[in-house]
Write a protein that holds these residues in place. Sequence first.
Motif, PDB file in Angstrom:
ATOM      1  N   ARG A  62       7.583 -13.856 -11.013  1.00 33.44           N
ATOM      2  CA  ARG A  62       7.236 -12.703 -12.036  1.00 33.44           C
ATOM      3  C   ARG A  62       8.067 -11.438 -11.776  1.00 33.44           C
ATOM      4  O   ARG A  62       8.200 -10.836 -12.942  1.00 33.44           O
ATOM      5  N   ARG A  63       8.162 -11.003 -10.695  1.00 33.84           N
ATOM      6  CA  ARG A  63       8.930  -9.705 -10.477  1.00 33.84           C
ATOM      7  C   ARG A  63      10.248  -9.780 -11.119  1.00 33.84           C
ATOM      8  O   ARG A  63      10.695  -8.954 -11.533  1.00 33.84           O
TER       9      ARG A  63
ATOM     10  N   ALA B 168      10.061  -9.633 -14.984  1.00 30.21           N
ATOM     11  CA  ALA B 168       9.763  -8.241 -15.222  1.00 30.21           C
ATOM     12  C   ALA B 168      11.074  -7.444 -15.317  1.00 30.21           C
ATOM     13  O   ALA B 168      11.172  -6.667 -16.163  1.00 30.21           O
TER      14      ALA B 168
ATOM     15  N   GLU C  83      12.695  -5.499 -18.539  1.00 25.24           N
ATOM     16  CA  GLU C  83      13.137  -4.097 -18.372  1.00 25.24           C
ATOM     17  C   GLU C  83      14.744  -3.773 -18.742  1.00 25.24           C
ATOM     18  O   GLU C  83      15.003  -3.108 -19.414  1.00 25.24           O
TER      19      GLU C  83
ATOM     20  N   ARG D 205       7.656 -13.060 -24.812  1.00 24.05           N
ATOM     21  CA  ARG D 205       6.631 -13.066 -23.624  1.00 24.05           C
ATOM     22  C   ARG D 205       7.014 -14.308 -23.047  1.00 24.05           C
ATOM     23  O   ARG D 205       7.242 -15.404 -23.672  1.00 24.05           O
TER      24      ARG D 205
ATOM     25  N   THR E  43      -2.406 -10.418 -20.096  1.00 26.70           N
ATOM     26  CA  THR E  43      -2.247  -8.780 -20.428  1.00 26.70           C
ATOM     27  C   THR E  43      -0.823  -8.330 -19.980  1.00 26.70           C
ATOM     28  O   THR E  43      -0.429  -7.324 -20.462  1.00 26.70           O
ATOM     29  N   ASP E  44      -0.008  -9.076 -19.439  1.00 23.73           N
ATOM     30  CA  ASP E  44       1.185  -8.858 -19.017  1.00 23.73           C
ATOM     31  C   ASP E  44       2.249  -9.390 -19.948  1.00 23.73           C
ATOM     32  O   ASP E  44       1.915 -10.356 -20.432  1.00 23.73           O
ATOM     33  N   SER E  45       3.405  -8.972 -19.990  1.00 22.89           N
ATOM     34  CA  SER E  45       4.431  -9.314 -20.858  1.00 22.89           C
ATOM     35  C   SER E  45       5.032 -10.789 -20.220  1.00 22.89           C
ATOM     36  O   SER E  45       5.078 -11.687 -20.732  1.00 22.89           O
TER      37      SER E  45
ATOM     38  N   SER F  17       3.149 -13.425 -17.874  1.00 22.27           N
ATOM     39  CA  SER F  17       1.880 -14.105 -17.143  1.00 22.27           C
ATOM     40  C   SER F  17       2.177 -15.096 -16.165  1.00 22.27           C
ATOM     41  O   SER F  17       3.274 -15.788 -16.357  1.00 22.27           O
TER      42      SER F  17
END
Length: 215
Positions: free
Chosen positions: A10-11, A14, A18, A25, A98-100, A102
């Motif tokens: 996930r990191r 993310a 960025e 998503r 809630t996050d891009s 999940s």
Amino acid sequence: CGAAGLAELRRYLARLREAGLAPRRLHLLDAGGSALLLHPGLARQRLAAALRTHPPPFVDVSARRRCPALCGPVETETIRGHLAALLAHLEAAEATATDSVSSSEVVPTGWNLCTVVGVLLGYPAAYAFAMEEGTENCLALTPLRVFAVQASCPRIRDGLVVQIYSFSIPESLCTELKEVLDAWCDELKEAFRAQSDFVDLRISSEVVSLPAVAL
């Protein structure tokens, strides 16, 4: 991959977002220790399509069979039950995301992940086999029609041709699955027209017979 591995993925994803390299998503699904990276909307669309497609696009390649055949009613309903459960799981996960990027975990008890992944990848037909027989199958020396999808990607380099994916279907079932294959081809062309990263779509097929086929 475990909770720690999923968190690290996930990191990483993310950070890709960025950097502008993953605009959509994304959803990470931990299925019995296997991590599947999904586009939530597309995954749900493909699961729903497999549930309503007729004839059911599941090919029984169990080792006990003399040759591949479409799954019977009992096997088909079992597979559809697993796909419906996964669809419900993804819908619930999407509703609370809630996050891009999940993530969620599902316990695939009794599921044939080969079949599930085939559906999620958008294959027009997915292989299935009796889980109690292990991963052995009856595809050795069976004529298989291998479909390959290629396209050019000028965003990376002019003239670069990449293979997007490939899959096989027993040649003996191609006539029976013609409607499913035609629908897959039309949907692929439509999806291709809706994007701009790839050009010059190419769909090819050839018949091969291999001494062993791993699924």
